[in-house]
Design a protein around this motif. Structure first.
Motif, PDB file in Angstrom:
ATOM      1  N   SER A   1       0.835  -1.209   0.000  1.00 16.10           N
ATOM      2  CA  SER A   1       0.000   0.000   0.000  1.00 16.10           C
ATOM      3  C   SER A   1       0.866   1.254   0.000  1.00 16.10           C
ATOM      4  CB  SER A   1      -0.916   0.001   1.232  1.00 16.10           C
ATOM      5  OG  SER A   1      -0.143  -0.031   2.414  1.00 16.10           O
TER       6      SER A   1
ATOM      7  N   GLY B   1       5.441   2.769   0.069  1.00 14.30           N
ATOM      8  CA  GLY B   1       6.875   2.520   0.174  1.00 14.30           C
ATOM      9  C   GLY B   1       7.445   1.552  -0.856  1.00 14.30           C
TER      10      GLY B   1
ATOM     11  N   ASN C   1      -1.435  -5.845  -1.153  1.00 15.67           N
ATOM     12  CA  ASN C   1      -1.904  -6.126   0.209  1.00 15.67           C
ATOM     13  C   ASN C   1      -1.433  -5.033   1.165  1.00 15.67           C
ATOM     14  OD1 ASN C   1      -0.244  -7.479   2.817  1.00 15.67           O
ATOM     15  ND2 ASN C   1      -2.439  -7.796   2.798  1.00 15.67           N
TER      16      ASN C   1
ATOM     17  N   ASN D   1       7.201  -8.537   1.851  1.00 15.87           N
ATOM     18  CA  ASN D   1       7.775  -7.197   2.030  1.00 15.87           C
ATOM     19  C   ASN D   1       7.242  -6.474   3.269  1.00 15.87           C
ATOM     20  OD1 ASN D   1       8.887  -4.445   1.040  1.00 15.87           O
ATOM     21  ND2 ASN D   1       6.656  -4.127   1.190  1.00 15.87           N
TER      22      ASN D   1
ATOM     23  N   GLY E   1       6.538  -4.907   6.617  1.00 15.13           N
ATOM     24  CA  GLY E   1       7.426  -4.884   7.770  1.00 15.13           C
ATOM     25  C   GLY E   1       7.203  -3.654   8.616  1.00 15.13           C
ATOM     26  N   VAL E   2       7.610  -3.773   9.882  1.00 14.80           N
ATOM     27  CA  VAL E   2       7.576  -2.613  10.778  1.00 14.80           C
ATOM     28  C   VAL E   2       8.939  -2.506  11.450  1.00 14.80           C
ATOM     29  CG1 VAL E   2       5.082  -2.653  11.230  1.00 14.80           C
ATOM     30  CG2 VAL E   2       6.599  -3.996  12.692  1.00 14.80           C
TER      31      VAL E   2
ATOM     32  N   VAL F   1       4.589  -9.033  12.716  1.00 19.16           N
ATOM     33  CA  VAL F   1       4.507  -8.642  11.294  1.00 19.16           C
ATOM     34  C   VAL F   1       5.696  -9.206  10.515  1.00 19.16           C
ATOM     35  CG1 VAL F   1       4.344  -6.739   9.645  1.00 19.16           C
ATOM     36  CG2 VAL F   1       3.318  -6.495  11.918  1.00 19.16           C
TER      37      VAL F   1
ATOM     38  N   TYR G   1      14.081  -5.299  15.757  1.00 13.61           N
ATOM     39  CA  TYR G   1      14.070  -5.237  14.287  1.00 13.61           C
ATOM     40  C   TYR G   1      15.166  -6.144  13.710  1.00 13.61           C
ATOM     41  CZ  TYR G   1      14.068  -3.282   9.568  1.00 13.61           C
ATOM     42  OH  TYR G   1      14.010  -3.130   8.208  1.00 13.61           O
TER      43      TYR G   1
ATOM     44  N   LYS H   1      14.688  -9.534  11.349  1.00 15.78           N
ATOM     45  CA  LYS H   1      15.208  -9.622   9.979  1.00 15.78           C
ATOM     46  C   LYS H   1      16.228 -10.747   9.840  1.00 15.78           C
ATOM     47  CE  LYS H   1      12.756  -6.412   7.998  1.00 15.78           C
ATOM     48  NZ  LYS H   1      11.748  -6.788   6.997  1.00 15.78           N
TER      49      LYS H   1
ATOM     50  N   VAL I   1      18.025  -5.069   2.375  1.00 14.97           N
ATOM     51  CA  VAL I   1      17.815  -3.685   1.908  1.00 14.97           C
ATOM     52  C   VAL I   1      18.595  -2.732   2.816  1.00 14.97           C
ATOM     53  CG1 VAL I   1      16.077  -1.885   1.533  1.00 14.97           C
ATOM     54  CG2 VAL I   1      15.528  -4.275   1.013  1.00 14.97           C
ATOM     55  N   GLY I   2      19.238  -1.741   2.206  1.00 17.58           N
ATOM     56  CA  GLY I   2      19.965  -0.729   2.977  1.00 17.58           C
ATOM     57  C   GLY I   2      19.056   0.453   3.270  1.00 17.58           C
ATOM     58  N   ILE I   3      19.633   1.499   3.825  1.00 16.21           N
ATOM     59  CA  ILE I   3      18.799   2.651   4.180  1.00 16.21           C
ATOM     60  C   ILE I   3      18.230   3.283   2.902  1.00 16.21           C
ATOM     61  CG2 ILE I   3      20.744   4.244   4.495  1.00 16.21           C
ATOM     62  CD1 ILE I   3      18.959   5.133   7.038  1.00 16.21           C
ATOM     63  N   THR I   4      16.914   3.478   2.912  1.00 16.09           N
ATOM     64  CA  THR I   4      16.169   3.839   1.700  1.00 16.09           C
ATOM     65  C   THR I   4      15.305   5.056   1.993  1.00 16.09           C
ATOM     66  OG1 THR I   4      16.046   1.480   1.201  1.00 16.09           O
ATOM     67  CG2 THR I   4      14.534   2.891  -0.004  1.00 16.09           C
ATOM     68  N   GLU I   5      15.021   5.828   0.946  1.00 19.80           N
ATOM     69  CA  GLU I   5      14.105   6.966   1.149  1.00 19.80           C
ATOM     70  C   GLU I   5      12.757   6.427   1.651  1.00 19.80           C
ATOM     71  OE1 GLU I   5      12.772   9.064  -2.384  1.00 19.80           O
ATOM     72  OE2 GLU I   5      12.900   7.248  -3.565  1.00 19.80           O
ATOM     73  N   ILE I   6      12.045   7.252   2.407  1.00 22.19           N
ATOM     74  CA  ILE I   6      10.777   6.780   2.971  1.00 22.19           C
ATOM     75  C   ILE I   6       9.638   7.676   2.514  1.00 22.19           C
ATOM     76  CG2 ILE I   6      11.680   5.587   4.983  1.00 22.19           C
ATOM     77  CD1 ILE I   6      11.221   8.119   6.606  1.00 22.19           C
TER      78      ILE I   6
ATOM     79  N   ARG J   1      14.200  11.514   5.485  1.00 18.38           N
ATOM     80  CA  ARG J   1      15.642  11.244   5.437  1.00 18.38           C
ATOM     81  C   ARG J   1      16.306  12.114   4.374  1.00 18.38           C
ATOM     82  NH1 ARG J   1      14.989   4.674   5.873  1.00 18.38           N
ATOM     83  NH2 ARG J   1      14.579   4.699   8.104  1.00 18.38           N
TER      84      ARG J   1
HETATM   85  N1  LIG Z   1      12.887   1.900   4.202  1.00 26.27           N
HETATM   86  C1  LIG Z   1      14.064   1.414   4.585  1.00 26.27           C
HETATM   87  O1  LIG Z   1      15.055   2.167   4.787  1.00 26.27           O
HETATM   88  C2  LIG Z   1      14.243  -0.082   4.738  1.00 26.27           C
HETATM   89  C3  LIG Z   1      15.536  -0.574   4.983  1.00 26.27           C
HETATM   90  C4  LIG Z   1      15.713  -1.941   5.127  1.00 26.27           C
HETATM   91  C5  LIG Z   1      14.635  -2.806   5.020  1.00 26.27           C
HETATM   92  N2  LIG Z   1      13.395  -2.312   4.786  1.00 26.27           N
HETATM   93  C6  LIG Z   1      12.276  -3.261   4.722  1.00 26.27           C
HETATM   94  O2  LIG Z   1      11.546  -3.062   3.527  1.00 26.27           O
HETATM   95  C7  LIG Z   1      10.165  -3.345   3.740  1.00 26.27           C
HETATM   96  C8  LIG Z   1       9.316  -2.159   3.305  1.00 26.27           C
HETATM   97  O3  LIG Z   1       9.746  -1.003   4.003  1.00 26.27           O
HETATM   98  P1  LIG Z   1       9.133   0.463   3.707  1.00 26.27           P
HETATM   99  O4  LIG Z   1      10.169   1.440   4.095  1.00 26.27           O
HETATM  100  O5  LIG Z   1       8.550   0.498   2.360  1.00 26.27           O
HETATM  101  O6  LIG Z   1       7.984   0.500   4.826  1.00 26.27           O
HETATM  102  P2  LIG Z   1       6.591   1.328   4.894  1.00 26.27           P
HETATM  103  O7  LIG Z   1       6.599   2.498   3.990  1.00 26.27           O
HETATM  104  O8  LIG Z   1       6.339   1.548   6.346  1.00 26.27           O
HETATM  105  O9  LIG Z   1       5.571   0.256   4.335  1.00 26.27           O
HETATM  106  C9  LIG Z   1       5.323  -0.920   5.053  1.00 26.27           C
HETATM  107  C10 LIG Z   1       4.221  -1.693   4.367  1.00 26.27           C
HETATM  108  O10 LIG Z   1       3.902  -2.834   5.185  1.00 26.27           O
HETATM  109  C11 LIG Z   1       2.483  -2.882   5.378  1.00 26.27           C
HETATM  110  N3  LIG Z   1       2.165  -3.549   6.624  1.00 26.27           N
HETATM  111  C12 LIG Z   1       2.638  -3.289   7.868  1.00 26.27           C
HETATM  112  N4  LIG Z   1       2.084  -4.131   8.749  1.00 26.27           N
HETATM  113  C13 LIG Z   1       1.243  -4.944   8.055  1.00 26.27           C
HETATM  114  C14 LIG Z   1       0.403  -6.021   8.417  1.00 26.27           C
HETATM  115  N5  LIG Z   1       0.298  -6.443   9.684  1.00 26.27           N
HETATM  116  N6  LIG Z   1      -0.318  -6.637   7.440  1.00 26.27           N
HETATM  117  C15 LIG Z   1      -0.230  -6.233   6.160  1.00 26.27           C
HETATM  118  N7  LIG Z   1       0.569  -5.223   5.759  1.00 26.27           N
HETATM  119  C16 LIG Z   1       1.293  -4.591   6.702  1.00 26.27           C
HETATM  120  C17 LIG Z   1       2.040  -1.417   5.325  1.00 26.27           C
HETATM  121  O11 LIG Z   1       0.693  -1.338   4.909  1.00 26.27           O
HETATM  122  P3  LIG Z   1      -0.530  -0.804   5.818  1.00 26.27           P
HETATM  123  O12 LIG Z   1      -0.029   0.357   6.596  1.00 26.27           O
HETATM  124  O13 LIG Z   1      -1.549  -0.479   4.766  1.00 26.27           O
HETATM  125  O14 LIG Z   1      -0.893  -1.985   6.638  1.00 26.27           O
HETATM  126  C18 LIG Z   1       2.938  -0.887   4.210  1.00 26.27           C
HETATM  127  O15 LIG Z   1       2.374  -1.148   2.954  1.00 26.27           O
HETATM  128  C19 LIG Z   1      10.033  -3.684   5.228  1.00 26.27           C
HETATM  129  O16 LIG Z   1      10.064  -5.061   5.423  1.00 26.27           O
HETATM  130  C20 LIG Z   1      11.261  -3.031   5.842  1.00 26.27           C
HETATM  131  O17 LIG Z   1      11.667  -3.640   7.039  1.00 26.27           O
HETATM  132  C21 LIG Z   1      13.172  -0.965   4.639  1.00 26.27           C
END
Ligand SMILES: NC(=O)c1ccc[n+]([C@@H]2O[C@H](COP(=O)([O-])OP(=O)(O)OC[C@H]3O[C@@H](n4cnc5c(N)ncnc54)[C@H](OP(=O)(O)O)[C@@H]3O)[C@@H](O)[C@H]2O)c1
Length: 272
Positions: free
Chosen positions: A17, A19, A38, A92, A94-95, A115, A156, A160, A186-191, A210
């Motif tokens: 939904s 990121g 999803n 994908n 994650g929290v 999650v 976290y 992972k 995945v490394g540190i990514t724009e949010i 960021r």
């Molecule tokens: N951004 C980074 O710097 C970074 C770095 C390393 C790894 N990652 C990993 O990459 C993945 C995506 O990260 P992101 O930065 O794109 O995060 P994000 O913007 O917070 O998006 C997280 C997604 O997970 C969904 N989600 C969370 N809990 C859920 C649940 N219980 N059931 C179904 N969907 C759920 C959220 O949807 P809803 O809110 O609609 O439920 C949202 O679509 C994660 O696994 C994160 O750990 C990210």
């Protein structure tokens, strides 16, 4: 223009939904895949569905919480009902969290594992029989924080790291079924705006934006995920820092720890 790279492939992406999941969904739709979105936020899912339809892509969504076993099963069943098969599952959703371990409300660990670990487990267990039929892919989105424990990120990092063990186990178990198991650090990514993290007391807080330098774009990360699937690679480690960490940690763990202690102190000093 819709390409043919993933034509006739059905791709289920948890947490699409917003990121990284949303950008990966759009990228794969442009390459011809049929996408099952999803997440729990209906409004955002409808927006992503519209963006994919606007470019002529095939898409549907199932709004549910994958940390609930029954809902995760329904998500997989719904994908089969709508598209008739499943080729690729990208775990994908994650929290994240922050806080010194000794100050954490233990519920923070539960919320993160619910999650990041159980969400992936719940979805993958139901998806793998379908993925065996299509000889497709199951991919786990881990983090460079899953290579070694980092300060203020114990829940976290450990969640992972668990994905890595799960992926390694499945690879051996499924060696004769010819499915691809992928693991992305995945490394540190724009949010996206208003991305949240779980604070030490369990409250959800909004992350600050960021700085653009030193972070990968959502498009770069999505492209690496797509590449991992296309090339049926096992591990993909993103960012120079991530690759350096993956290289040094097994051979010089004490050095990595010293570097982290020093940089953690610097971060603490800056925050005071
Ligand atoms: N951004 C980074 O710097 C970074 C770095 C390393 C790894 N990652 C990993 O990459 C993945 C995506 O990260 P992101 O930065 O794109 O995060 P994000 O913007 O917070 O998006 C997280 C997604 O997970 C969904 N989600 C969370 N809990 C859920 C649940 N219980 N059931 C179904 N969907 C759920 C959220 O949807 P809803 O809110 O609609 O439920 C949202 O679509 C994660 O696994 C994160 O750990 C990210």
């Amino acid at each position: 223009m819709i390409l043919k790279t993933f034509k006739d492939k059905v791709v289920l992406i948890t947490g699409s939904s917003r990121g990284i999941g949303k950008t990966t969904a759009l990228t794969m739709a442009k390459k011809g895949a049929s996408i099952m979105l999803n997440g729990r936020n209906l409004k955002k899912l409808l927006e992503v569905e519209k963006s994919i339809k606007d470019i002529g892509g095939k898409v549907s969504f199932f709004c549910c919480d994958i940390s609930d076993q029954n809902q995760a099963k329904e998500l997989v069943d719904y994908t089969i009902k709508i598209f008739g098969k499943l080729d690729v599952l990208i775990n994908n959703a994650g929290v994240s969290m922050r806080g010194n371990f000794s100050e954490l409300n233990p519920e923070v660990f539960r919320a993160v594992f619910d999650v990041n670990v159980f969400g992936s487990v719940n979805t993958s267990i139901h998806a793998i029989p379908h993925i065996r039929k299509s000889k497709g892919s199951v991919v786990f989105v881990s983090s460079v924080a899953g290579i070694r424990g980092l300060p203020n990120n114990s829940a976290y990092c450990s969640s992972k790291m668990a994905l890595r063990a799960i992926a390694e186990s499945i690879r051996i178990e499924e060696v004769n079924s010819n499915i691809h198991v992928g693991l992305i650090f995945v490394g540190i990514t724009e949010i996206e705006k208003e991305k949240t993290t779980i604070d030490k007391d369990g409250a959800l807080i909004i992350l600050r934006d960021r700085a653009k330098r030193n972070v990968q774009t959502l498009a770069q990360v999505a492209s690496s995920i797509v590449n991992n699937i296309k090339k049926r690679k096992f591990r993909t480690t993103l960012t120079g820092l991530g690759r350096l960490n993956a290289f040094l940690q097994p051979i010089l763990p004490d050095l990595v720890e010293r570097i982290l202690i020093r940089s953690n102190k610097k971060i603490e000093e800056k925050c005071l």
